[in-house]
Structures are given as C-alpha cells and as structure tokens.
Design an enzyme around this catalytic site. Structure first.
Site, short mmCIF file in Angstrom:
data_model
loop_
_atom_site.label_atom_id
_atom_site.label_comp_id
_atom_site.label_asym_id
_atom_site.label_seq_id
_atom_site.Cartn_x
_atom_site.Cartn_y
_atom_site.Cartn_z
N HIS A 1 0.80 -1.22 0.00
CA HIS A 1 0.00 0.00 0.00
C HIS A 1 0.84 1.28 0.00
O HIS A 1 0.57 2.19 0.78
CB HIS A 1 -0.92 0.02 1.23
C1 LIG Z 1 -0.15 -7.53 -4.46
C2 LIG Z 1 -1.04 -6.37 -4.11
C3 LIG Z 1 -2.16 -6.61 -3.30
C4 LIG Z 1 -2.99 -5.55 -2.95
N1 LIG Z 1 -4.16 -5.83 -2.30
C5 LIG Z 1 -5.06 -4.84 -2.11
C6 LIG Z 1 -6.36 -5.14 -1.62
O1 LIG Z 1 -6.72 -6.30 -1.41
N2 LIG Z 1 -7.22 -4.11 -1.40
C7 LIG Z 1 -6.86 -2.82 -1.64
O2 LIG Z 1 -7.67 -1.93 -1.39
N3 LIG Z 1 -5.63 -2.51 -2.14
C8 LIG Z 1 -4.75 -3.48 -2.41
N4 LIG Z 1 -3.55 -3.20 -3.00
C9 LIG Z 1 -3.21 -1.79 -3.25
C10 LIG Z 1 -4.00 -1.14 -4.37
O3 LIG Z 1 -4.19 -2.05 -5.44
C11 LIG Z 1 -3.26 0.13 -4.82
O4 LIG Z 1 -3.20 1.04 -3.74
C12 LIG Z 1 -3.92 0.84 -6.00
O5 LIG Z 1 -4.15 -0.04 -7.06
C13 LIG Z 1 -3.02 2.00 -6.46
O6 LIG Z 1 -3.55 2.55 -7.64
P1 LIG Z 1 -2.75 3.64 -8.49
O7 LIG Z 1 -3.63 4.06 -9.58
O8 LIG Z 1 -2.21 4.67 -7.56
O9 LIG Z 1 -1.46 2.86 -9.03
P2 LIG Z 1 -1.35 1.59 -9.97
O10 LIG Z 1 -2.58 0.78 -9.94
O11 LIG Z 1 -0.05 0.96 -9.61
O12 LIG Z 1 -1.26 2.20 -11.43
C14 LIG Z 1 -0.10 2.82 -11.96
C15 LIG Z 1 0.00 2.43 -13.43
O13 LIG Z 1 0.95 3.26 -14.05
C16 LIG Z 1 1.79 2.46 -14.89
N5 LIG Z 1 3.07 3.18 -14.98
C17 LIG Z 1 3.95 3.43 -14.00
N6 LIG Z 1 5.01 4.10 -14.48
C18 LIG Z 1 4.77 4.31 -15.80
C19 LIG Z 1 5.50 4.93 -16.85
N7 LIG Z 1 6.69 5.52 -16.64
N8 LIG Z 1 4.96 4.95 -18.09
C20 LIG Z 1 3.74 4.38 -18.34
N9 LIG Z 1 3.02 3.76 -17.38
C21 LIG Z 1 3.53 3.73 -16.13
C22 LIG Z 1 1.87 1.14 -14.15
O14 LIG Z 1 2.28 0.09 -14.99
C23 LIG Z 1 0.46 0.99 -13.63
O15 LIG Z 1 -0.38 0.34 -14.55
C24 LIG Z 1 -2.69 -4.22 -3.37
C25 LIG Z 1 -1.59 -4.00 -4.20
C26 LIG Z 1 -0.78 -5.06 -4.58
C27 LIG Z 1 0.39 -4.81 -5.48
#
Ligand SMILES: Cc1cc2nc3c(=O)[nH]c(=O)nc-3n(C[C@H](O)[C@H](O)[C@H](O)COP(=O)(O)OP(=O)(O)OC[C@H]3O[C@@H](n4cnc5c(N)ncnc54)[C@H](O)[C@@H]3O)c2cc1C
Length: 531
Positions: free
Chosen positions: A463
């Site tokens: 997280h």
């Molecule tokens: C194994 C795991 C289990 C989890 N379990 C839970 C759960 O059960 N419940 C819950 O609430 N949360 C859970 N989480 C946390 C939750 O999924 C995250 O907090 C949330 O998805 C974050 O979303 P985001 O949009 O900030 O980032 P992300 O979903 O990480 O999205 C970022 C995106 O940007 C892309 N990216 C990054 N850098 C670049 C670049 N330079 N160029 C192009 N693309 C790029 C990445 O590939 C990714 O697709 C878990 C996370 C993981 C990894």
C-alpha cells in the site's frame, strides 16, 4: 505524433477511472499510456492466483533499500504493470477507511477532501451486491460482492475475536469501522473485477479514447514551466511524443508518479542536479512522505482440513473454470478485524488480515499442511519514507525507503497486536482446532523477543502512498494543490495513490478510485474550486 486533449500516464486503478470519466464526453479526446501490456492471464482473473504474478513481467518488482527498522532487510514492493495496474494484481479487498482519515486530509490542507466531500465519490463507483443503503450504492461500474466460498475457519476466527473482546460487525465500510467481519471483495461472480474490467473496457469502444500499451513514459515534455505532452518509448524502443492540448494527468502510482516528475526536472533540486537532470522546478516534496502498512503473520497449524492448502489442485482449477466457485475464488485473507492497540486512540491502528492459509514472505515460504493465519497490519504508521532517484535512466528503478518500524510507537502497537493474534488463536472457538504455533514460535514470549522477531519478518502490505501529497497552496512541501495541480507547473495534475496526504486506515484501492473519481470532476470543472 499522437495528440489528445488529455494524456493520462498509467492505466492503473486511477488511470482507468480517469480514462472512463474524461472520455464520457464524445468531444473530449483522451490518450491513455501504459508501460505494461494486456491483463489477459488466468493469474489475473483467478482471485487466489494473484501472488503468481509476483516477480513476473506483470510486476515492476521494486524493493526498498535496506530498512533500518527491519533488520536491514530489503522489503519487496510488487506493483502491477499491465492494464488495471495494481488492481489487476491486488487481493481485491474492498475497504474505504473511516471518515477520520479524510477529515485529517482536510485538516492537513487538502481542502475539499474531507469525508463529506469524498463520500459521494466512493458511492459513485460502487455496485454493491448487498444493495443500496446509507453507506452503499448500486449501479456504479465497480462490482463489490460478498465472498462466494467462505471456509468454516473464517467463522471461528470471527468468534475468536469476539471471545477476546473484539465485537463482530457486519460492515466495516461504515463510519463505525471497529470489529471483526468477513471482507467484501471487488469480484464479479467469483472472478477479479479490476479497474480495467470496471472502468476501462466499457470505455474502450469510444472512438475518442485511445489506449496505448507498452508505452513507457520517459519524461514530461515542457515548454518553460508548462507541460505540453509526454515522451515515451514503445516495446521496440522507438521514441514518441504525445501532445496534450489541455493537460497531462500523471497516474503512474506512488512509485511511478514521483519518478516521472523527477526524471522531468520537477523535484528536489539538489537531488536532480546530482543526477545531471536540468531543474525545471525545485519541488522538495516530490518523493517524500512515503507511507505503507507493515504486516507480520501469526500462524498456527490446524486440524481443520477445509483450508486453502491444496487449492491449486487441478480439480479446484476445473471447479473455478466451470463454476467460478471453490477455493480459487478466495482472496487469501477472508476475515478482517479493526482494533485499537491502546486506549485513547481516535480509531483503529491495527487491521488484522486473517484466513485459512500459510502466508509468509508474500507466499514464497511454504508449509506442508493446514494453517490458520491472523496477521496484524499497522494501519496508522508514524514512520515516513521517501522515493528518490537512483539514476537518470528512466528504466532504472528509483531508490525506495519506507523507514518502517523506526518509530517506537509503531513497534509497540505491532507487538501488542501479535499478542492479541495469539489470544484469538488460543480462544475457545479456535483452540480445539489448533495443533501448534508455527510463527512467530511459542518459545518467543518477552516483548524483546517478539520485537526482534517482528523486525526480522515484517513485510509491507502493498500500500505505498503519499509521495506527491496534496497540501494547501502555500505549503511549500506539498506537491499538488487541492485541485491536484502540480505546484509551479501548468498543464499537469497528479491523480493516484501518491497524492494521499495520510495513509488511510485500511486497504488503499477504494480510496484510489475515490481520488480518481473526484479528480475527473475537478478536471471537468464540476467541483467548485478555491482558485
Ligand atoms: C499484491 C497487491 C495486493 C494488494 N491488495 C489490495 C487489496 O486487497 N485491497 C486494496 O484496497 N488494495 C490493495 N492493494 C493496493 C491497491 O491495489 C493500490 O493502492 C492501487 O491499485 C493503487 O492505484 P494507483 O492508480 O495509484 O497505481 P497503480 O494501480 O499501480 O497504477 C499505476 C500504473 O501506471 C503504470 N506506470 C507506472 N510508471 C509508468 C510509466 N513511466 N509509463 C507508463 N506507465 C507507467 C503502471 O504500470 C500501472 O499500470 C494491493 C496491491 C498489490 C500490489
């Protein structure tokens, strides 16, 4: 050269929401760039298979620097690299946090992000199988369901919490979070329901939304201090520039977003210069304020044979393929409990993740038998870390340090929670089914022994947040203002888990959807703004 009104970087939890909401207006052209590829894989769709994605091409596979509070170990940080980002890899546990979390955001300068402001955005996304009510909604894109295939041990664990004074609750996603209950999950009929499923695929039919996968963004394109587009490389290494007529929205996540900012010359000036990057804007807060939830497992061997041990047998796979039922629909942790480790706290500082399995070292450590897990997670950590540049090469992972367990209060809360986990496992409803304690090990009894073992075994619960935090317009350490505009830069917002000023008291995916829903309204001018 591709161009659009809005270029969104990252098709993760936040990016998919933004792509959907911004392209809802047919006159608005949206380009979504994602470094990873498709999410078509059984390890994405089958809930219990999520950890099979670790260390594969679907994972950015980050690790921290040696952590001083964790016996100098490097802690693994998986991050989804595919459509859906982490929502295609996560454990699907649907948790919003409590009103206090967002009221604290507001108190810390995130005007307009208090509980009453953000509550409608949680509801806008939601399609809850329990139906609509004061705390839930139906009809949104995000399917939220009760688990299909609970194990008998789950009920015993909940009864075990009751036996040690933690009440049973029906719904932790209400203002009254404390208590023990089953998790609700982001699944549809026993299959993962990611941001790509909920928000992106329905919008991909729209001619005004273009999605490019295998587009690794190297840096932002700037004209002075105005962002005009992004520079990315495709799978073959060819370089492209995408032009944004209106704005770029950075949704690359809590590690990716500060990384792209720093590569673009926006960040702590001294650090950028060290790596030979021209400073466009000195913004010391970029990468700072990193927070995550430390977790440690307490595990007993059990005589109960209806656990997740053997869930990967071919018969169980067939059951999932044919009926979308059986143990493969499990999210590993099936029961949760929110608990205050000491009197006087305004909300739970510990969230237990419990289930009928052996889960240690991200599933890499194995135990040949049936097990019961009660794992404390510190959801109100005092420690703060940072993401910083290791190299000017966009393909080099940044340096990450969480400083987990460097604050004595955090350690004391975790030791108290390990003791409570042991009490739950030894309680009346549980004891008849227990064989022996596997972890941390019954021989460890004093606080000092438990603390030393905690530092040796603690891991992060996936997280990371807070590295581009929202703050008041006059807060020089904030990265974005309450309208998510990057300070000192035009044409650029950040919208993802990196903008959280404070980590919520619960899992972080639902709060990320909320941030993106509200961000979309801000971008579309539907939220009254201060400036
Ligand atoms: C194994 C795991 C289990 C989890 N379990 C839970 C759960 O059960 N419940 C819950 O609430 N949360 C859970 N989480 C946390 C939750 O999924 C995250 O907090 C949330 O998805 C974050 O979303 P985001 O949009 O900030 O980032 P992300 O979903 O990480 O999205 C970022 C995106 O940007 C892309 N990216 C990054 N850098 C670049 C670049 N330079 N160029 C192009 N693309 C790029 C990445 O590939 C990714 O697709 C878990 C996370 C993981 C990894």
């Amino acid at each position: 050269m591709p161009s659009a009104h809005y270029v969104i970087v990252g098709a993760g939890s936040a990016g998919c929401v933004l792509a959907n909401r911004l392209s809802a207006d047919p006159a608005t052209r949206v380009l979504l760039l994602e470094a990873g590829g498709s999410d078509r894989d059984l390890n994405v769709k089958i809930p219990l298979a999520f950890a099979n994605q670790f260390h594969t091409k679907r994972d950015w596979d980050f690790a921290t620097e040696p952590e001083p509070g964790c016996a100098n170990r490097r802690l693994y940080i998986p991050r989804g690299k595919q459509l859906g980002g982490c929502s295609s890899m996560n454990a699907m546990l649907y948790v919003r946090g409590r009103p206090l979390d967002y009221d604290l955001w507001e108190q810390q300068g995130a005007t307009g992000w208090g509980w009453e402001d953000v509550r409608p955005y949680f509801l806008r996304s939601e399609d809850n199988s329990r139906g609509a009510g004061p705390d839930h909604a139906v009809g949104g894109p995000l399917r939220v369901e009760d688990q299909r295939d609970a194990r008998p041990l789950d009920e015993r664990i909940i009864a075990g919490f009751e036996a040690v004074g933690v009440p049973r609750t029906d719904d932790y996603n209400t203002p009254e979070q404390d208590g023990a209950s089953m998790f609700q999950v982001t699944q549809r009929g026993g299959r993962r329901w990611s941001a790509a499923d909920a928000f992106l695929r329905p919008a991909m039919k729209r001619p005004n939304l273009q999605v490019v996968t295998h587009a690794h963004v190297q840096r932002l394109e700037l004209d002075g201090t105005r962002v005009v587009g992004v520079r990315y490389r495709d799978k073959g290494g060819a370089e492209h520039v995408a032009h944004a007529d209106r704005e770029v929205v950075l949704s690359a996540g809590a590690i990716g977003s500060p990384h792209v900012l720093m590569l673009s010359g926006i960040g702590p000036a001294e650090q950028l210069r060290e790596h030979g990057i021209d400073v466009v804007h000195d913004l010391p807060g970029v990468g700072a304020n990193l927070q995550d939830h430390p977790m440690v497992s307490v595990i007993n061997e059990t005589t109960d044979t209806q656990t997740l041990y053997g869930a990967d047998k071919p018969a169980k796979l067939l059951q999932w393929l044919l009926k979308r039922s059986g143990p493969l629909t499990s999210t590993a942790a099936e029961v949760t409990a929110f608990w205050r480790s000491r009197p006087g706290l305004p909300a739970a500082d510990i969230q237990f993740h419990c289930g009928a399995l052996y889960y240690e070292r991200h599933g890499e450590a194995e135990f040949d038998g049936h097990a019961a897990l009660v794992a404390p997670v510190l959801v109100a950590p005092k420690s703060r870390g940072r993401v910083s540049l290791r190299s000017p090469d966009p393909y080099a992972a940044p340096s990450i340090l969480t400083n987990s367990l460097t604050e004595p209060e955090d350690v004391a809360a975790m030791v108290a929670a390990i003791r409570l986990a042991r009490q739950v496992l030894a309680s009346g409803p549980m004891a008849p089914h227990m064989v022996r304690e596997l972890l941390p090990g019954a021989e460890l009894q004093t606080d000092e022994e438990l603390e030393a073992n905690l530092r040796e075994r603690v891991e992060l619960l996936y997280h990371p947040v807070g590295t581009c935090r929202i703050g008041a317009p006059d807060d020089d350490d904030a990265v974005v203002d309450p309208e998510l505009r990057v300070r000192g830069i035009e044409g650029l917002r950040v919208a993802d888990a990196s903008v959280f000023p404070l980590i919520p008291g619960g899992n972080t995916n639902a709060p990320t959807y909320m941030v993106a829903e509200r961000a979309a309204d801000i971008v579309r001018g539907r939220v009254p703004t201060a400036a």
